[in-house]
Design a protein around this motif. Structure first.
Motif, PDB file in Angstrom:
ATOM      1  N   VAL A   1      58.732   4.661  67.857  1.00 19.99           N
ATOM      2  CA  VAL A   1      57.819   3.337  67.187  1.00 19.99           C
ATOM      3  C   VAL A   1      56.838   3.204  68.360  1.00 19.99           C
ATOM      4  N   ARG A   2      57.210   2.847  69.620  1.00 22.82           N
ATOM      5  CA  ARG A   2      56.372   2.438  70.597  1.00 22.82           C
ATOM      6  C   ARG A   2      55.483   3.827  71.008  1.00 22.82           C
ATOM      7  N   GLY A   3      55.808   4.753  70.649  1.00 30.05           N
ATOM      8  CA  GLY A   3      54.960   6.023  70.921  1.00 30.05           C
ATOM      9  C   GLY A   3      55.282   6.619  72.362  1.00 30.05           C
ATOM     10  N   GLU A   4      56.507   6.306  72.972  1.00 30.84           N
ATOM     11  CA  GLU A   4      56.841   6.717  74.232  1.00 30.84           C
ATOM     12  C   GLU A   4      57.055   8.194  74.239  1.00 30.84           C
ATOM     13  N   ARG A   5      56.766   8.867  75.450  1.00 28.26           N
ATOM     14  CA  ARG A   5      56.865  10.515  75.520  1.00 28.26           C
ATOM     15  C   ARG A   5      57.654  10.729  76.922  1.00 28.26           C
ATOM     16  N   THR A   6      58.042   9.482  77.463  1.00 28.84           N
ATOM     17  CA  THR A   6      58.716   9.868  78.622  1.00 28.84           C
ATOM     18  C   THR A   6      59.952  10.802  78.479  1.00 28.84           C
ATOM     19  N   TRP A   7      60.109  11.855  79.438  1.00 28.25           N
ATOM     20  CA  TRP A   7      61.375  12.699  79.196  1.00 28.25           C
ATOM     21  C   TRP A   7      62.444  12.463  79.904  1.00 28.25           C
ATOM     22  N   LEU A   8      63.532  12.328  79.290  1.00 23.30           N
ATOM     23  CA  LEU A   8      64.825  11.755  79.971  1.00 23.30           C
ATOM     24  C   LEU A   8      65.707  13.133  80.081  1.00 23.30           C
ATOM     25  N   ARG A   9      65.881  13.438  81.369  1.00 21.69           N
ATOM     26  CA  ARG A   9      67.033  14.565  81.547  1.00 21.69           C
ATOM     27  C   ARG A   9      68.003  14.259  82.268  1.00 21.69           C
ATOM     28  N   PRO A  10      69.209  14.472  81.726  1.00 20.92           N
ATOM     29  CA  PRO A  10      70.505  14.104  82.386  1.00 20.92           C
ATOM     30  C   PRO A  10      70.648  15.011  83.550  1.00 20.92           C
ATOM     31  N   ALA A  11      71.705  14.514  84.390  1.00 24.23           N
ATOM     32  CA  ALA A  11      72.091  15.387  85.534  1.00 24.23           C
ATOM     33  C   ALA A  11      72.876  16.408  85.378  1.00 24.23           C
ATOM     34  N   ARG A  12      72.686  17.345  86.107  1.00 20.22           N
ATOM     35  CA  ARG A  12      73.453  18.566  85.936  1.00 20.22           C
ATOM     36  C   ARG A  12      74.592  18.562  86.878  1.00 20.22           C
ATOM     37  N   ILE A  13      75.966  18.938  86.489  1.00 16.14           N
ATOM     38  CA  ILE A  13      77.004  18.618  87.365  1.00 16.14           C
ATOM     39  C   ILE A  13      76.913  19.436  88.691  1.00 16.14           C
ATOM     40  N   ARG A  14      76.663  20.653  88.688  1.00 15.48           N
ATOM     41  CA  ARG A  14      76.371  21.582  89.739  1.00 15.48           C
ATOM     42  C   ARG A  14      75.233  21.140  90.823  1.00 15.48           C
ATOM     43  N   GLN A  15      74.043  20.304  90.214  1.00 13.53           N
ATOM     44  CA  GLN A  15      72.959  20.085  90.937  1.00 13.53           C
ATOM     45  C   GLN A  15      73.073  18.425  91.293  1.00 13.53           C
ATOM     46  N   ARG A  16      74.239  17.676  90.826  1.00 16.79           N
ATOM     47  CA  ARG A  16      74.254  16.303  91.056  1.00 16.79           C
ATOM     48  C   ARG A  16      73.917  15.933  92.523  1.00 16.79           C
ATOM     49  N   ASP A  17      74.441  16.824  93.564  1.00 17.08           N
ATOM     50  CA  ASP A  17      74.107  16.163  94.982  1.00 17.08           C
ATOM     51  C   ASP A  17      72.897  16.641  95.488  1.00 17.08           C
ATOM     52  N   LYS A  18      72.137  17.382  94.756  1.00 19.69           N
ATOM     53  CA  LYS A  18      70.578  17.858  95.301  1.00 19.69           C
ATOM     54  C   LYS A  18      69.796  17.006  94.769  1.00 19.69           C
ATOM     55  N   SER A  19      68.550  16.695  95.716  1.00 14.66           N
ATOM     56  CA  SER A  19      67.511  16.188  95.406  1.00 14.66           C
ATOM     57  C   SER A  19      66.576  16.985  94.333  1.00 14.66           C
ATOM     58  N   ASP A  20      66.361  16.225  93.090  1.00  8.99           N
ATOM     59  CA  ASP A  20      65.518  16.731  92.286  1.00  8.99           C
ATOM     60  C   ASP A  20      64.077  15.917  91.897  1.00  8.99           C
ATOM     61  N   GLY A  21      63.927  15.024  92.691  1.00 10.99           N
ATOM     62  CA  GLY A  21      62.623  14.231  92.495  1.00 10.99           C
ATOM     63  C   GLY A  21      62.719  13.424  91.594  1.00 10.99           C
ATOM     64  N   SER A  22      63.877  12.974  91.108  1.00  7.82           N
ATOM     65  CA  SER A  22      64.031  12.036  90.122  1.00  7.82           C
ATOM     66  C   SER A  22      63.918  10.531  90.870  1.00  7.82           C
ATOM     67  N   ASP A  23      63.725   9.457  89.830  1.00  3.69           N
ATOM     68  CA  ASP A  23      63.840   8.210  90.254  1.00  3.69           C
ATOM     69  C   ASP A  23      65.045   7.376  90.069  1.00  3.69           C
ATOM     70  N   GLY A  24      66.174   8.085  89.548  1.00  9.20           N
ATOM     71  CA  GLY A  24      67.334   7.628  89.385  1.00  9.20           C
ATOM     72  C   GLY A  24      67.426   7.113  87.915  1.00  9.20           C
TER      73      GLY A  24
END
Length: 506
Positions: free
Chosen positions: A469-492
């Motif tokens: 309804v608010r027109g949000e287009r932000t993409w939310l990506r869950p963490a991958r288990i094998r990549q959890r300890d690696k930096s992926d450029g997310s803001d948390g």
């Protein structure tokens, strides 16, 4: 990787648990409710046994009786409703009545589908059309930041036993990790591995189509791995139905080592795969999953390929194919996928799914009022709309009534009604698990499909609706288990460093 074979000890353990529950019921519940539970359980046993007996012998069932499971599926819940209302006619307060109707609606939502899935299972055993010559297939794998996954995916594709010619095309959609290098290292010499700028999953799939000429296309997500005979199971269905434009795979949760992943494994069985089996009967499977699906190349050309109008391009494409008059079937070809293993990551995943599903329903809203679309108009999309509108609202109402009863009294009656419907849901879950050939211990998580997990998903759906309804287009990506300890450029918070991602991967 195969689902672990069931052994008698496991089945006996589940039976003992159910028997123990009934013993507890007999001690703590009123005798009238115990009698009601036992009576309904006996009716369910007779119902399932009768359906199984009749449908296992389709050779002598007249064609006019093919709707028999639908009839039985309606009669039995109607009988349950009558018995329930009669037994509690003097006790039901308005709040308890709403609570009971809410649970009944959720129960019927599953009950009308599981018997049809049983029918489809028996029916398929009598139809196995292998082509005289297996056609060539092109396996396309879109990948975005799939380091640690894409290699295993390609290895599983190479290990398949499909009898016909098979080619592999991997498209790295502008990954910022070593996805491209890993894909090149695992791909065979004759495979095509392409790197493009990040334009979204739909664009990556369309790019792959431009590099293939096979008459059948099989899509596989880079974070999944397929069973050895999966492709054969998919292609076989095209030769059972001349009008089939696409065939859906059968998704299994690979990681089942926690509560959140185990309940998802049960959800995939009851809420996804069982529904696909039921809708396969009328050729209106509503989602060919990106993790494993097969398409006729001429059908993809007819509908214009993948669209970027929604963030669930697989659902969008499936509805497009159905609108063009093709049927869509389900197969037993298995693909294993990694499920989110934290509640936060699950919420991010489902927020994305629900958001895209709502977008797709809005895009194809004309189907709801146009009878020319046949079963898509009368059955398929209304059922999807029901699951994304009425059921979440009922889930919120059920939770609200439980909280209200804590302050106003009446908890005992609500508890009795809750136990009644949990037992019925367990019966459905056991049947669905048996249809899928899965681990019967998953039935122990059944109460969460009515209380707890269901309300969690309902809340995420309402969150998605508000974002739409608010027109949000932000993409939310869950963490991958094998990549959890690696930096992926997310803001948390699952967002990219720019706050909005062009990545549109479901």
């Amino acid at each position: 990787m195969r689902v672990r074979d069931q052994i008698p000890g496991e089945i006996l353990a589940v039976i003992c648990v159910i028997a123990a529950l009934f013993v507890v019921f007999g001690v703590v519940l009123p005798r009238g409710l115990v009698v009601l539970l036992v009576g309904v359980g006996a009716m369910a046993l007779i119902y399932f046994s009768g359906v199984a007996y009749l449908l296992s012998r389709p050779g002598w069932i007249p064609p006019s009786m093919e709707k028999l499971p639908i009839v039985l599926g309606l009669l039995f819940p109607a009988l349950v409703v009558g018995v329930l209302v009669y037994s509690y006619r003097s006790l039901l307060t308005p709040a308890a009545a709403v609570f009971a109707l809410g649970l009944l609606f959720v129960f019927l939502y599953y009950w009308l589908v599981v018997p049809l899935a049983l029918f489809q299972t028996f029916r398929r055993r009598n139809f196995r059309d292998d082509p005289e010559e297996w056609p060539a297939i092109a396996v396309v794998v879109p990948a975005y930041n799939e380091e640690g996954y894409v290699g295993d995916c390609i290895d599983s594709i190479r290990a398949t036993t499909y009898p016909g010619p098979t080619s592999i095309t991997v498209v790295d959609d502008g990954s910022t990790d070593d996805t491209y290098a890993e894909a090149r290292a695992h791909a065979p010499e004759d495979a095509t591995v392409i790197r493009t700028e990040n334009r979204g999953k739909h664009a990556a799939l369309n790019t792959a189509l431009e590099h293939t000429t096979a008459p059948y296309i099989v899509s596989v997500d880079a974070d999944s791995h397929v069973d050895a005979d999966a492709f054969s199971q998919l292609i076989r269905r095209f030769f059972s139905y001349d009008d089939a434009g696409a065939v859906a795979g059968n998704i299994k949760v690979a990681n089942r080592d926690s509560l959140v992943t185990s309940v998802q494994a049960l959800e995939y069985i009851m809420g996804i795969n069982t529904f696909r089996r039921a809708f396969d009967l009328v050729g209106t499977v509503t989602v060919v999953p990106g993790s494993l699906g097969a398409f006729r190349r001429d059908v993809l050309d007819d509908v214009g390929g993948y669209s970027g109008d929604t963030v669930t391009e697989d659902f969008d494409l499936t509805i497009d194919i159905l609108r063009h008059g093709y049927s869509i079937r389900a197969s037993t070809g298995i693909v294993y996928t990694e499920a989110p293993d934290t509640w936060r990551d699950l919420a991010l995943q489902r927020r994305r799914w629900f958001h895209g599903n709502l977008q797709t329903l809005l895009k194809h809203r004309a189907v709801f009022t146009d009878s020319r679309y046949g079963l898509l108009h009368r059955v398929a999309l209304p059922y999807v709309f029901l699951s994304m509108s009425v059921l979440p609202l009922l889930g919120v109402a059920i939770l609200g009534l439980i909280l209200l009863s804590l302050f106003t009294g009446g908890v005992g009656l609500l508890l009795q009604l809750a136990i009644f419907f949990v037992v019925l849901q367990v019966l459905l879950a056991v049947l669905a698990i048996q249809i899928e050939g899965e681990d019967l211990r998953l039935a122990l998580f059944t109460p969460l499909t009515l209380f707890g997990y269901k309300q969690f998903l309902d809340g995420v759906l309402l969150w998605s609706l508000w974002a739409l309804v608010r027109g949000e287009r932000t993409w939310l990506r869950p963490a991958r288990i094998r990549q959890r300890d690696k930096s992926d450029g997310s803001d948390g918070n699952g967002r990219t460093e720019h706050g909005e991602s062009s990545r549109r991967e479901p």
